[in-house]
Write a protein that holds these residues in place. Structure first.
Motif, PDB file in Angstrom:
ATOM      1  N   ASP A 112       0.843  -1.190   0.000  1.00 40.89           N
ATOM      2  CA  ASP A 112       0.000   0.000   0.000  1.00 40.89           C
ATOM      3  C   ASP A 112       0.882   1.246   0.000  1.00 40.89           C
ATOM      4  N   THR A 113       1.502   1.494  -1.117  1.00 43.65           N
ATOM      5  CA  THR A 113       2.445   2.600  -1.218  1.00 43.65           C
ATOM      6  C   THR A 113       2.682   2.922  -2.687  1.00 43.65           C
ATOM      7  N   ARG A 114       3.287   4.062  -2.932  1.00 44.97           N
ATOM      8  CA  ARG A 114       3.640   4.449  -4.291  1.00 44.97           C
ATOM      9  C   ARG A 114       4.861   3.651  -4.746  1.00 44.97           C
ATOM     10  N   ALA A 115       4.869   3.296  -6.021  1.00 44.24           N
ATOM     11  CA  ALA A 115       6.000   2.584  -6.603  1.00 44.24           C
ATOM     12  C   ALA A 115       6.390   3.246  -7.911  1.00 44.24           C
ATOM     13  N   THR A 116       7.688   3.313  -8.171  1.00 40.94           N
ATOM     14  CA  THR A 116       8.203   3.859  -9.424  1.00 40.94           C
ATOM     15  C   THR A 116       9.246   2.896  -9.978  1.00 40.94           C
ATOM     16  N   LEU A 117       9.575   3.062 -11.255  1.00 42.27           N
ATOM     17  CA  LEU A 117      10.552   2.187 -11.884  1.00 42.27           C
ATOM     18  C   LEU A 117      11.963   2.704 -11.641  1.00 42.27           C
ATOM     19  N   PRO A 120      14.665  -1.550 -15.750  1.00 45.17           N
ATOM     20  CA  PRO A 120      13.698  -2.445 -16.398  1.00 45.17           C
ATOM     21  C   PRO A 120      13.263  -3.644 -15.562  1.00 45.17           C
ATOM     22  N   HIS A 121      13.979  -3.940 -14.478  1.00 45.67           N
ATOM     23  CA  HIS A 121      13.582  -5.072 -13.636  1.00 45.67           C
ATOM     24  C   HIS A 121      13.466  -4.691 -12.160  1.00 45.67           C
ATOM     25  N   SER A 122      13.462  -3.404 -11.848  1.00 44.22           N
ATOM     26  CA  SER A 122      13.431  -2.987 -10.439  1.00 44.22           C
ATOM     27  C   SER A 122      12.378  -1.916 -10.199  1.00 44.22           C
ATOM     28  N   VAL A 123      11.719  -2.038  -9.058  1.00 39.93           N
ATOM     29  CA  VAL A 123      10.696  -1.088  -8.637  1.00 39.93           C
ATOM     30  C   VAL A 123      11.098  -0.528  -7.288  1.00 39.93           C
ATOM     31  N   LYS A 124      11.064   0.788  -7.165  1.00 37.87           N
ATOM     32  CA  LYS A 124      11.395   1.438  -5.907  1.00 37.87           C
ATOM     33  C   LYS A 124      10.115   1.863  -5.197  1.00 37.87           C
ATOM     34  N   LEU A 125       9.956   1.464  -3.951  1.00 34.95           N
ATOM     35  CA  LEU A 125       8.787   1.819  -3.150  1.00 34.95           C
ATOM     36  C   LEU A 125       9.049   3.116  -2.397  1.00 34.95           C
ATOM     37  N   ALA A 126       7.976   3.740  -1.936  1.00 28.42           N
ATOM     38  CA  ALA A 126       8.095   5.048  -1.277  1.00 28.42           C
ATOM     39  C   ALA A 126       8.903   4.985   0.007  1.00 28.42           C
ATOM     40  N   LEU A 270       6.787   8.372 -12.810  1.00 27.46           N
ATOM     41  CA  LEU A 270       6.915   6.929 -12.609  1.00 27.46           C
ATOM     42  C   LEU A 270       8.310   6.409 -12.966  1.00 27.46           C
ATOM     43  N   GLY A 271       9.137   7.262 -13.573  1.00 27.57           N
ATOM     44  CA  GLY A 271      10.466   6.821 -13.975  1.00 27.57           C
ATOM     45  C   GLY A 271      10.510   6.138 -15.323  1.00 27.57           C
ATOM     46  N   LEU A 272       9.433   6.240 -16.091  1.00 30.73           N
ATOM     47  CA  LEU A 272       9.364   5.556 -17.377  1.00 30.73           C
ATOM     48  C   LEU A 272      10.368   6.108 -18.378  1.00 30.73           C
ATOM     49  N   GLU A 273      10.394   7.424 -18.509  1.00 27.28           N
ATOM     50  CA  GLU A 273      11.313   8.025 -19.472  1.00 27.28           C
ATOM     51  C   GLU A 273      12.767   7.776 -19.094  1.00 27.28           C
TER      52      GLU A 273
END
Length: 452
Positions: A112-117, A120-126, A270-273
């Motif tokens: 239950d938190t924000r996540a960003t990229l 390509p294989h890692s997600v950083k949580l808030a 989101l870190g997409l670019e």
């Protein structure tokens, strides 16, 4: 071999993301999902579900009026927004809990938190932690767009309309799409004095022109003050409300101003670019027919891709993604011949091509019936329903169906099956009518009103 924390990490807990995560888990994948607000996304929390419940609430004045015309001693008191809103919030809580239970039963880990990229294989949580995944799915939906203009900080959007402490006595709604038109009708039905501005010549751009005209006329007849070819220049806070200045310099005051001028894909920050995911000009994530981005490990479904922005489509896309990547069954979500409904008053249901689009493709026949249906006619109402078939003159296939009237959304679901199966006008003609119903007109229209 690189070891990942998860086979799939889903960012976004709306309908598309939840369906994808649950089905992937049922296929045996180890799945995590992050949602920074409430589970259920736009549809459940701030869209389809609460809106439809408000539609139901707004229809009761007409029902009570009709009951009196049918001989009942029926009266209606004032609408209690607080009482309704409490039940509405309880229902949204129930639905959110159901979403969470379904994910839990499937074995999906929820953050239950924000996540960003991060890559390509890692997600950083808030909280600063990082989770790795073989595949990442973006399902963050869309967000209301409000342009920057003098006083823009005074407006509310379709997000905030469900959170009001009290209903305004008057409101200005800016926009001409289905969200603007639906809320104009809803609030009008709940007793709010509604004015609507749209900058174009007619509301509901992209829908069939004849149906658009029919709905606009009906909205005005029901008491919505609808101004087309009208823009809002500025807003100012006054002692008794919000002062609105339109393009021609005229000024009016309202208790609230709502903007419904479109939604943008929710991709900012989101870190997409940064990791190289291709975005289109409006911020939408570019994907192929299997919902895969240009980064092989990153996928996206739902409104964030700006393909067809409807909840059932997001669900189909999410399910197809999970079957393709984790179920061993490559599958594409189809984006044509999708039935849809606009919950204005009167309601509209539509599937297939508009008359205008069909005419551009070749010769057509157009069948139209506009009539006063039995129930409201008996009660003395002048409002008509509209039934329209657009037919290919060469193949005889029904290319489009457009319905305006009570229960149009229910009817178009069934009609959509026939249109997807390739039904011809003669197939409609061979079907025996159900009498007395409104829908029987769909199979009794024998002579085209025009050809092109």
């Amino acid at each position: 071999m690189t070891a990942f924390d998860y086979d799939l990490f889903v960012i976004g807990g709306g309908s598309g993301g939840v369906r994808a995560g649950r089905i992937a888990a049922e296929h045996g994948a180890k799945v995590a999902l992050a949602e920074e607000y409430r589970m259920g996304g736009t549809c459940v929390i701030r869209g389809c579900v609460p809106k439809k419940l408000m539609v139901y609430a707004s229809e009761y004045p007409d029902q009570v009026r009709d009951a009196a015309a049918y001989g009942w001693e029926a009266t209606l008191g004032a609408f209690d927004w607080g009482r309704f809103h409490g039940k509405l919030e309880a229902e949204l809580d129930r639905l959110e809990a159901a979403y969470r239970r379904n994910l839990d039963r499937a074995g999906v880990k929820v953050f239950d938190t924000r996540a960003t990229l991060a890559d390509p294989h890692s997600v950083k949580l808030a909280d600063g932690s990082t989770k790795t995944a073989k595949h990442i799915l973006i399902a963050t939906g869309g967000w209301p767009f409000v342009p920057d203009f003098p006083g823009s900080d005074l407006v509310i959007t379709s997000n905030e309309i469900f959170k009001l402490d009290a209903l305004p006595k008057s409101i200005l709604i800016v926009g001409g799409g289905y969200i603007a038109c639906e809320f104009s009708c809803i609030l009008n039905g709940l007793g709010v004095d509604v004015t609507q501005f749209y900058r174009g010549p007619q509301i509901l751009r992209g829908f069939d022109d004849e149906a658009r005209d029919h709905i606009a006329d009906a909205m005005r007849a029901r008491g919505v003050t609808l101004h087309t070819d009208t823009v809002l220049r500025k807003l100012e806070r006054g002692p008794d409300g919000i002062k609105a200045t339109s393009g021609d310099g005229s000024i009016a005051q309202y208790d609230a101003v709502m903007y419904a001028t479109g939604r943008h894909p929710n991709t900012a920050g989101l870190g997409l670019e940064e990791i190289g995911v291709t975005l289109r000009e409006n911020g939408a994530i570019a994907v192929d027919e299997y919902s895969q981005t240009n980064i092989p490990s990153v996928f996206a479904v739902g409104d964030v891709t700006d393909r067809v922005n409807l909840t059932p489509v997001a669900i189909r896309e999410g399910h197809a993604f999970a079957d393709t990547v984790f179920g061993g069954t490559p599958r594409k979500a189809e984006h044509d011949l999708i039935p849809s409904a606009v919950f204005t008053q009167p309601e509209m249901g539509t599937v297939g091509l508009t008359e205008e689009a069909a005419r551009a493709q070749g010769p057509i026949e157009v069948y139209v019936a506009a009539f006063r249906p039995m129930q409201p006619m008996f009660a003395g109402h002048a409002e008509k329903v509209l039934m329209k078939l657009v037919v290919c003159a060469d193949t005889r296939r029904v290319l489009g169906v457009h319905l305006v009237g009570d229960h149009a959304g229910e009817m178009i679901q069934m009609v959509g099956i026939a249109v997807r199966m390739g039904a011809t006008k003669e197939d409609f003609d061979r079907t025996v009518a159900v009498h007395p119903t409104m829908a029987e007109e769909l199979v009794t229209m024998k002579t085209p009103v025009r050809t092109a």
